[in-house]
Scaffold this motif. Structure first.
Motif, mmCIF file in Angstrom:
data_model
loop_
_atom_site.group_PDB
_atom_site.id
_atom_site.type_symbol
_atom_site.label_atom_id
_atom_site.label_comp_id
_atom_site.label_asym_id
_atom_site.label_seq_id
_atom_site.Cartn_x
_atom_site.Cartn_y
_atom_site.Cartn_z
ATOM 1 N N ILE A 37 1.103 -1.198 -0.273
ATOM 2 C CA ILE A 37 0.226 -0.166 0.172
ATOM 3 C C ILE A 37 0.748 1.340 -0.037
ATOM 4 C CG2 ILE A 37 -1.531 -0.873 1.449
ATOM 5 C CD1 ILE A 37 -0.745 0.255 3.502
ATOM 6 N N ASN A 38 0.133 2.423 -0.504
ATOM 7 C CA ASN A 38 0.897 3.705 0.092
ATOM 8 C C ASN A 38 1.477 4.460 1.384
ATOM 9 O OD1 ASN A 38 1.781 6.250 -0.705
ATOM 10 N ND2 ASN A 38 0.694 6.443 -2.221
ATOM 11 N N LYS A 39 2.116 4.733 1.053
ATOM 12 C CA LYS A 39 2.551 5.057 2.881
ATOM 13 C C LYS A 39 1.777 5.795 3.167
ATOM 14 C CE LYS A 39 7.489 3.903 2.384
ATOM 15 N NZ LYS A 39 8.742 4.289 2.505
ATOM 16 N N ASN A 40 1.168 7.061 2.381
ATOM 17 C CA ASN A 40 0.658 8.537 3.030
ATOM 18 C C ASN A 40 -1.080 8.258 3.339
ATOM 19 O OD1 ASN A 40 3.340 9.843 2.301
ATOM 20 N ND2 ASN A 40 3.551 10.120 1.096
ATOM 21 N N ASN A 41 -1.620 7.526 1.745
ATOM 22 C CA ASN A 41 -3.263 7.369 2.405
ATOM 23 C C ASN A 41 -3.491 6.124 2.809
ATOM 24 O OD1 ASN A 41 -2.772 6.692 -0.090
ATOM 25 N ND2 ASN A 41 -3.250 8.701 -1.252
ATOM 26 N N GLY A 42 -2.865 4.882 2.602
ATOM 27 C CA GLY A 42 -3.603 3.544 2.099
ATOM 28 C C GLY A 42 -4.119 2.892 1.576
ATOM 29 N N GLU A 43 -3.809 3.601 0.139
ATOM 30 C CA GLU A 43 -4.433 3.618 -1.282
ATOM 31 C C GLU A 43 -3.366 2.275 -1.911
ATOM 32 O OE1 GLU A 43 -7.371 3.913 -2.834
ATOM 33 O OE2 GLU A 43 -6.987 6.197 -1.821
ATOM 34 N N PRO A 44 -3.749 1.291 -2.610
ATOM 35 C CA PRO A 44 -3.906 -0.228 -2.827
ATOM 36 C C PRO A 44 -1.988 0.457 -4.048
ATOM 37 C CG PRO A 44 -5.411 -0.005 -2.976
ATOM 38 C CD PRO A 44 -5.424 0.578 -2.589
ATOM 39 N N LEU A 45 -0.736 -0.458 -3.710
ATOM 40 C CA LEU A 45 -0.499 0.616 -4.951
ATOM 41 C C LEU A 45 -0.495 -0.318 -6.668
ATOM 42 C CD1 LEU A 45 3.546 0.400 -3.622
ATOM 43 C CD2 LEU A 45 1.840 2.396 -4.155
ATOM 44 N N GLY A 46 -0.578 -1.636 -5.916
ATOM 45 C CA GLY A 46 -1.641 -2.985 -7.129
ATOM 46 C C GLY A 46 -2.599 -2.674 -7.672
ATOM 47 N N GLN A 47 -3.028 -2.619 -8.807
ATOM 48 C CA GLN A 47 -4.524 -2.599 -9.678
ATOM 49 C C GLN A 47 -4.495 -3.634 -9.309
ATOM 50 O OE1 GLN A 47 -4.843 0.268 -10.488
ATOM 51 N NE2 GLN A 47 -3.092 1.022 -10.225
ATOM 52 N N ARG A 48 -4.199 -4.418 -9.272
ATOM 53 C CA ARG A 48 -5.221 -6.012 -9.106
ATOM 54 C C ARG A 48 -3.802 -7.047 -8.679
ATOM 55 N NH1 ARG A 48 -2.499 -9.727 -13.175
ATOM 56 N NH2 ARG A 48 -0.780 -9.214 -14.305
ATOM 57 N N TYR A 49 -4.809 -8.641 -8.235
ATOM 58 C CA TYR A 49 -4.041 -9.403 -7.503
ATOM 59 C C TYR A 49 -3.222 -10.459 -8.579
ATOM 60 C CZ TYR A 49 -5.507 -7.766 -3.217
ATOM 61 O OH TYR A 49 -5.560 -6.685 -1.801
ATOM 62 N N LEU A 50 -2.946 -11.461 -7.917
ATOM 63 C CA LEU A 50 -2.303 -12.379 -9.405
ATOM 64 C C LEU A 50 -2.745 -13.528 -9.401
ATOM 65 C CD1 LEU A 50 2.128 -12.950 -8.076
ATOM 66 C CD2 LEU A 50 1.280 -11.394 -9.495
ATOM 67 N N ARG A 51 -3.112 -14.345 -10.148
ATOM 68 C CA ARG A 51 -3.737 -15.340 -10.918
ATOM 69 C C ARG A 51 -3.394 -16.482 -9.794
ATOM 70 N NH1 ARG A 51 -3.505 -17.899 -16.377
ATOM 71 N NH2 ARG A 51 -4.386 -15.886 -17.177
ATOM 72 N N ASN A 52 -4.679 -17.058 -9.188
ATOM 73 C CA ASN A 52 -5.251 -17.875 -8.735
ATOM 74 C C ASN A 52 -4.533 -17.682 -6.786
ATOM 75 O OD1 ASN A 52 -6.890 -19.544 -10.112
ATOM 76 N ND2 ASN A 52 -4.148 -20.216 -10.981
ATOM 77 N N SER A 53 -4.046 -16.563 -6.936
ATOM 78 C CA SER A 53 -3.790 -16.103 -5.072
ATOM 79 C C SER A 53 -4.502 -14.538 -5.084
ATOM 80 C CB SER A 53 -2.532 -15.185 -5.528
ATOM 81 O OG SER A 53 -1.456 -15.818 -6.362
ATOM 82 N N ASN A 54 -5.863 -14.503 -5.575
ATOM 83 C CA ASN A 54 -6.970 -13.726 -4.395
ATOM 84 C C ASN A 54 -7.695 -14.232 -4.594
ATOM 85 O OD1 ASN A 54 -8.272 -15.395 -6.202
ATOM 86 N ND2 ASN A 54 -9.175 -13.947 -7.772
ATOM 87 N N ILE A 55 -7.778 -15.394 -3.082
ATOM 88 C CA ILE A 55 -7.932 -14.400 -1.882
ATOM 89 C C ILE A 55 -7.933 -14.366 -0.375
ATOM 90 C CG2 ILE A 55 -9.199 -17.096 -0.123
ATOM 91 C CD1 ILE A 55 -8.576 -19.109 -2.229
ATOM 92 N N ILE A 56 -8.633 -14.060 -0.017
ATOM 93 C CA ILE A 56 -7.677 -12.796 1.813
ATOM 94 C C ILE A 56 -9.518 -12.919 2.302
ATOM 95 C CG2 ILE A 56 -7.321 -10.606 0.262
ATOM 96 C CD1 ILE A 56 -9.752 -9.668 0.146
ATOM 97 N N ALA A 57 -8.991 -12.945 3.618
ATOM 98 C CA ALA A 57 -10.048 -13.322 4.823
ATOM 99 C C ALA A 57 -10.387 -12.386 4.794
ATOM 100 C CB ALA A 57 -8.599 -13.033 5.808
ATOM 101 N N LYS A 58 -11.514 -12.461 5.411
ATOM 102 C CA LYS A 58 -12.882 -11.778 5.645
ATOM 103 C C LYS A 58 -12.120 -10.214 6.582
ATOM 104 C CE LYS A 58 -16.743 -13.923 6.303
ATOM 105 N NZ LYS A 58 -17.950 -14.853 6.412
ATOM 106 N N GLU A 59 -11.312 -10.644 7.475
ATOM 107 C CA GLU A 59 -11.587 -9.375 8.472
ATOM 108 C C GLU A 59 -10.012 -8.235 7.594
ATOM 109 O OE1 GLU A 59 -11.225 -13.231 10.452
ATOM 110 O OE2 GLU A 59 -9.932 -12.984 9.224
#
Length: 131
Positions: free
Chosen positions: A93-115
């Motif tokens: 993420i960006n240090k200043n405002n917390g925006e994500p740096l990447g525009q997408r996740y890699l293939r077959n790696s886009n599972i994230i926790a509900k938290e």
């Protein structure tokens, strides 16, 4: 649980492949990060510079990130369920405002926790799989 010197897989499109945690933000210096916590990390391995690849980060660069999933079993949720993943993953993420740096996740790696989905909706917006 992610602590000092833990290697994590970077799953966004910034060009970083492996990062190393150097500190956990928002907690005391002896605590460990779980899914949804912010960390400071150093980029250890990047994608090779080939024709057409534009890496947003360089090797040795210090970045902030959000822990998306951990191998260690998470704390119990309200319904009593505990979740465990196969690897430790982070999104930069960006240090200043917390925006994500990447525009997408890699293939077959886009599972994230509900938290992570609850605390950071912009990070969760680039994926459709939530556990």
């Amino acid at each position: 649980m992610i602590g000092l010197k833990t290697f994590l897989r970077c799953i966004d499109s910034t060009g970083a492949l492996i990062v190393e945690c150097i500190t956990v933000l928002g907690k005391d210096s002896f605590s460990h990060a779980r899914a949804g916590d912010k960390i400071v990390c150093v980029v250890k391995k990047v994608k090779p510079a080939s024709a057409g690849s534009n890496n947003l980060v360089k090797k040795g660069e210090v970045c902030h990130g959000i822990v998306l999933r951990t191998k260690q079993t998470t704390r119990a949720r309200a319904n009593g369920m505990r979740v465990q993943f196969n690897d430790n993953a982070v999104a930069l993420i960006n240090k200043n405002n917390g925006e994500p740096l990447g525009q997408r996740y890699l293939r077959n790696s886009n599972i994230i926790a509900k938290e992570v989905q609850r605390r950071f909706p912009k990070i969760a917006a680039v994926t459709d799989k939530r556990i």
